[in-house]
Structure formats: structure tokens, C-alpha cells
Motif scaffolding. Sequence first.
Motif, mmCIF file in Angstrom:
data_model
loop_
_atom_site.group_PDB
_atom_site.id
_atom_site.type_symbol
_atom_site.label_atom_id
_atom_site.label_comp_id
_atom_site.label_asym_id
_atom_site.label_seq_id
_atom_site.Cartn_x
_atom_site.Cartn_y
_atom_site.Cartn_z
ATOM 1 N N GLY A 104 0.309 8.738 -4.702
ATOM 2 C CA GLY A 104 -0.273 9.980 -4.186
ATOM 3 C C GLY A 104 0.788 11.062 -4.004
ATOM 4 O O GLY A 104 0.567 12.233 -4.317
ATOM 5 N N HIS A 105 1.959 10.642 -3.518
ATOM 6 C CA HIS A 105 3.058 11.610 -3.349
ATOM 7 C C HIS A 105 3.480 12.181 -4.696
ATOM 8 O O HIS A 105 3.704 13.396 -4.832
ATOM 9 N N LEU A 106 3.592 11.312 -5.691
ATOM 10 C CA LEU A 106 3.963 11.781 -7.035
ATOM 11 C C LEU A 106 2.879 12.704 -7.603
ATOM 12 O O LEU A 106 3.185 13.674 -8.297
ATOM 13 N N ALA A 107 1.622 12.373 -7.313
ATOM 14 C CA ALA A 107 0.520 13.217 -7.814
ATOM 15 C C ALA A 107 0.599 14.614 -7.205
ATOM 16 O O ALA A 107 0.433 15.621 -7.901
ATOM 17 N N MET A 108 0.894 14.676 -5.888
ATOM 18 C CA MET A 108 0.994 15.994 -5.232
ATOM 19 C C MET A 108 2.173 16.772 -5.786
ATOM 20 O O MET A 108 2.075 17.955 -6.096
ATOM 21 N N ALA A 109 3.308 16.076 -5.927
ATOM 22 C CA ALA A 109 4.533 16.754 -6.391
ATOM 23 C C ALA A 109 4.374 17.260 -7.820
ATOM 24 O O ALA A 109 4.803 18.378 -8.145
ATOM 25 N N THR A 110 3.759 16.456 -8.693
ATOM 26 C CA THR A 110 3.595 16.886 -10.086
ATOM 27 C C THR A 110 2.550 17.995 -10.197
ATOM 28 O O THR A 110 2.713 18.927 -10.988
ATOM 29 N N MET A 155 0.832 -1.212 0.000
ATOM 30 C CA MET A 155 0.000 0.000 0.000
ATOM 31 C C MET A 155 0.864 1.258 0.000
ATOM 32 O O MET A 155 0.520 2.258 -0.637
ATOM 33 N N GLN A 156 2.000 1.194 0.711
ATOM 34 C CA GLN A 156 2.883 2.368 0.750
ATOM 35 C C GLN A 156 3.455 2.685 -0.626
ATOM 36 O O GLN A 156 3.451 3.826 -1.076
ATOM 37 N N VAL A 157 3.987 1.652 -1.316
ATOM 38 C CA VAL A 157 4.651 1.894 -2.598
ATOM 39 C C VAL A 157 3.613 2.106 -3.710
ATOM 40 O O VAL A 157 3.662 3.099 -4.439
ATOM 41 N N ASN A 158 2.681 1.161 -3.829
ATOM 42 C CA ASN A 158 1.764 1.175 -4.981
ATOM 43 C C ASN A 158 0.581 2.130 -4.791
ATOM 44 O O ASN A 158 -0.046 2.531 -5.765
ATOM 45 N N LYS A 179 -2.677 -1.335 -6.311
ATOM 46 C CA LYS A 179 -2.563 -0.633 -7.596
ATOM 47 C C LYS A 179 -3.822 0.194 -7.862
ATOM 48 O O LYS A 179 -3.745 1.277 -8.455
ATOM 49 N N LEU A 180 -4.976 -0.309 -7.421
ATOM 50 C CA LEU A 180 -6.211 0.467 -7.569
ATOM 51 C C LEU A 180 -6.146 1.727 -6.698
ATOM 52 O O LEU A 180 -6.551 2.813 -7.126
ATOM 53 N N ALA A 181 -5.592 1.576 -5.493
ATOM 54 C CA ALA A 181 -5.390 2.758 -4.637
ATOM 55 C C ALA A 181 -4.478 3.753 -5.352
ATOM 56 O O ALA A 181 -4.694 4.974 -5.297
ATOM 57 N N GLY A 182 -3.467 3.233 -6.043
ATOM 58 C CA GLY A 182 -2.557 4.092 -6.812
ATOM 59 C C GLY A 182 -3.294 4.841 -7.912
ATOM 60 O O GLY A 182 -3.056 6.037 -8.128
ATOM 61 N N GLU A 183 -4.204 4.172 -8.584
ATOM 62 C CA GLU A 183 -4.991 4.842 -9.639
ATOM 63 C C GLU A 183 -5.781 5.999 -9.032
ATOM 64 O O GLU A 183 -5.842 7.101 -9.586
ATOM 65 N N MET A 184 -6.403 5.727 -7.892
ATOM 66 C CA MET A 184 -7.233 6.769 -7.272
ATOM 67 C C MET A 184 -6.358 7.927 -6.794
ATOM 68 O O MET A 184 -6.715 9.091 -6.949
ATOM 69 N N ASN A 185 -5.185 7.589 -6.251
ATOM 70 C CA ASN A 185 -4.292 8.639 -5.771
ATOM 71 C C ASN A 185 -3.680 9.439 -6.920
ATOM 72 O O ASN A 185 -3.377 10.627 -6.760
ATOM 73 N N ALA A 186 -3.489 8.816 -8.070
ATOM 74 C CA ALA A 186 -2.952 9.546 -9.238
ATOM 75 C C ALA A 186 -3.879 10.700 -9.602
ATOM 76 O O ALA A 186 -3.435 11.754 -10.073
ATOM 77 N N ALA A 187 -5.180 10.498 -9.353
ATOM 78 C CA ALA A 187 -6.169 11.506 -9.736
ATOM 79 C C ALA A 187 -6.107 12.765 -8.864
ATOM 80 O O ALA A 187 -6.782 13.759 -9.154
ATOM 81 N N VAL A 188 -5.264 12.742 -7.818
ATOM 82 C CA VAL A 188 -5.025 13.961 -7.036
ATOM 83 C C VAL A 188 -4.441 15.040 -7.946
ATOM 84 O O VAL A 188 -4.648 16.237 -7.744
ATOM 85 N N ASN A 189 -3.714 14.612 -8.970
ATOM 86 C CA ASN A 189 -3.285 15.539 -10.019
ATOM 87 C C ASN A 189 -4.310 15.442 -11.159
ATOM 88 O O ASN A 189 -4.411 14.397 -11.805
ATOM 89 N N SER A 231 -0.561 0.949 -14.441
ATOM 90 C CA SER A 231 -1.389 0.094 -13.597
ATOM 91 C C SER A 231 -1.581 -1.269 -14.258
ATOM 92 O O SER A 231 -0.862 -1.619 -15.185
ATOM 93 N N THR A 232 -2.548 -2.017 -13.792
ATOM 94 C CA THR A 232 -2.565 -3.452 -14.071
ATOM 95 C C THR A 232 -3.968 -4.006 -14.331
ATOM 96 O O THR A 232 -4.960 -3.477 -13.812
ATOM 97 N N ASP A 233 -4.025 -5.110 -15.055
ATOM 98 C CA ASP A 233 -5.278 -5.865 -15.243
ATOM 99 C C ASP A 233 -5.765 -6.450 -13.914
ATOM 100 O O ASP A 233 -6.931 -6.822 -13.793
ATOM 101 N N TYR A 234 -4.857 -6.553 -12.917
ATOM 102 C CA TYR A 234 -5.250 -7.152 -11.643
ATOM 103 C C TYR A 234 -6.170 -6.248 -10.816
ATOM 104 O O TYR A 234 -6.550 -6.605 -9.710
ATOM 105 N N VAL A 235 -6.540 -5.074 -11.358
ATOM 106 C CA VAL A 235 -7.613 -4.306 -10.695
ATOM 107 C C VAL A 235 -8.970 -4.951 -10.988
ATOM 108 O O VAL A 235 -9.973 -4.606 -10.373
ATOM 109 N N PHE A 236 -8.999 -5.907 -11.938
ATOM 110 C CA PHE A 236 -10.251 -6.597 -12.283
ATOM 111 C C PHE A 236 -10.267 -8.004 -11.689
ATOM 112 O O PHE A 236 -9.211 -8.595 -11.457
ATOM 113 N N ASP A 237 -11.496 -8.553 -11.552
ATOM 114 C CA ASP A 237 -11.596 -9.902 -10.959
ATOM 115 C C ASP A 237 -11.593 -11.018 -12.000
ATOM 116 O O ASP A 237 -11.557 -12.200 -11.653
ATOM 117 N N GLY A 238 -11.657 -10.648 -13.288
ATOM 118 C CA GLY A 238 -11.565 -11.665 -14.335
ATOM 119 C C GLY A 238 -12.846 -12.421 -14.584
ATOM 120 O O GLY A 238 -12.857 -13.416 -15.299
#
Length: 276
Positions: free
Chosen positions: A79-85, A71-74, A125-135, A96-103
Motif C-alpha cells: 500500500g505504501h508503494l502504491a501511494m508513493a508511485t 501483514m505489515q510487509v506483504n 499477499k492478497l492484502a498486498g494485491e488489494m493495496n496495489a490497486a490504490v495506484n 504475488s502468489t498462487d497461495y491466494v488460492f485454496d487449490g
Amino acid sequence: MILVVGANGMLGRDLMTLLGSRARGVDIDDIDITDLQSTERVVRALHPSVVVNCAAYTDVDGCEANVETAMQVNGEGVGHLAMATRTIGARLVQISTDYVFDGAKGSPYLEDDPPCPLNVYGESKLAGEMNAAVNPDHLIVRTQWLYGRHGKNFVETMLRLAREKDELTVVDDQFGSPTWTVDLARAIVALIDTGCTGIYHAANAGFCSWNGFARAIFQETGVDIPVRGMTTEQLNRPARRPLYSTLDCTRLEQDAGFRPQPWRDALRAYLVERTT
Ligand SMILES: NC(=O)c1ccc[n+]([C@@H]2O[C@H](COP(=O)([O-])OP(=O)(O)OC[C@H]3O[C@@H](n4cnc5c(N)ncnc54)[C@H](OP(=O)(O)O)[C@@H]3O)[C@@H](O)[C@H]2O)c1
């Protein structure tokens, strides 16, 4: 300038090669994306117009045992990168990844299909997608089943196992699109250069099972070894995996004019590249 974070990873290195003088690369020795201050310092100092985040905790089974790190890295790291950018007015490109889906859909996933991860890696990775949207200026590129010359990957694992064993048993009930990191890098650059934002799927065309992929690897390399089938349940890995997670890449072609080649052609190209 385009800043590639995770530039020493399997995808990062091919992306750096493709971008050439347009890119600067940083990895864990230069930036720790789990640390907001480290992230802001590097992004502010280099002042890129685009940041492509290839850094991740990619050990899918390892994530089950190390939920916090995943959770920290992905998640938080993105989120940190989103804030910085956002602070410097740069675009963030998150891989991101296909593993956000259940197949369970039974047909290729569209960008707008509801995510439903089965494992910790997918959740992070889904948390990462949501955090990317901070930018608000963000691009999310979902991909799958990556292999490339600069990382441990399925192709090399199969070729090594074939040297060590008389027969192999490979899962035949998980389906996806093996994707060469060089083709993914090309798709990412096409998306950046056409100014695309939002979510895109990018993977080589067509699909197979891991077992089918293994057979193709041996056919293309002239290795004669029996490949038996087994179920995901029999393999019994710590992380659950989607059984059919092919990604529909129509949006990539329509908006960025990039059509990834069939996975088998990409495999042939990789097998040539790895010997050069
Ligand atoms: N591999 C696949 O099959 C696959 C499938 C779908 C999506 N993806 C996604 O595609 C992207 C690229 O994957 P990949 O396989 O190329 O990854 P990779 O080879 O594992 O490379 C990731 C890089 O990120 C670095 N890193 C890890 N933690 C970091 C941190 N806290 N701060 C800065 N850098 C850090 C790693 O350093 P260390 O090696 O020192 O840890 C490594 O150099 C990832 O977002 C991944 O989730 C991969």
C-alpha cells in the motif's frame, strides 16, 4: 528507469541482471516498505517510471507465527508503494502468489478466479494485491514454486539432503509448476514492455508434485537416491498449503507474447547456470 525493490532477493537479483542499465535496485538497507515515509522518500528521490516490488516476507510457515510482520510487509508495505508511485505517476508492479488460492478448483487457476487463501502468507499477499490497486496504474504478477541461483530454494535443498541422507521422503500430494526466477524475470519484463496492467499469471509450463520435482532434480543431476512419498498431512507444517495451485498463463502469452518454457527445460537450464 525501473526501480526494483527487494533487489537483493532471489527474484530481485535475476531481474536486476536482466534489466541491466534500465534498472536501479534497492533493498532493506535503503528502503523499508513498512514505513510510509521511507518508501515515499526513496521513490520520490529516484523518480522511476516503473517500480517492481520483489520485497516480501516469504517464509510461509514463519508467517503463521508472525502475522503482524506478514501483514505489515506483504500487505501494508505494498500500500505504501502504491501511494508513493501514484504520487509521482509511476506504474507499480507487484509480485504475488498462487497461495491466494485454496487449490480446490481442480484445474489451472485463471486470473479472475476468486481467491481464498488457506494461510497467513496467502492472506497477506492478497492484502498486498488489494493495496496495489490504490495506484490505478498497477500490474500484479502471480507466480509459484520459485527457485533461482540467488536464494535458498528447493533444488539446492534436495541436492544438499541427498548428500546427507541415504533416502528422502517428499510430499507427493501437492501439485504446482516449479518456476525458474530467470524465466519469471523475462515474463515480468515482457509484461512491462508491452504496457500490460491488471492481473497476470506467470509460471513455467506443465506441473508436477514436489516429489516429482525432487525425482526430476536427481535424474537431471545423475544422483541415485530413493525418493519415497508422503502426504501433506503427514508432513504437518504450520501453514496449510493448496494441493493443486497450477496457474493458467494464457493471458500472459496472449497479451505480452511471452510463453514460459516447460518446467523441466527450465530446471535443466538452471542446473547449467548454477555451475557457471
Ligand atoms: N519464493 C517463492 O517460491 C515464491 C512463490 C510465489 C511468489 N513469490 C513472491 O515472489 C516475490 C519474490 O520472492 P523471493 O523468493 O525472490 O523473495 P526473497 O528472496 O525472500 O527476497 C525478498 C527481499 O525483500 C527484502 N525485504 C524484506 N522485508 C522488506 C522490507 N520491509 N522492505 C524492503 N525490503 C524488504 C528481503 O530482505 P531480507 O532478506 O533482509 O529480509 C529480501 O532481500 C515475493 O513477492 C514473493 O512473495 C515467491
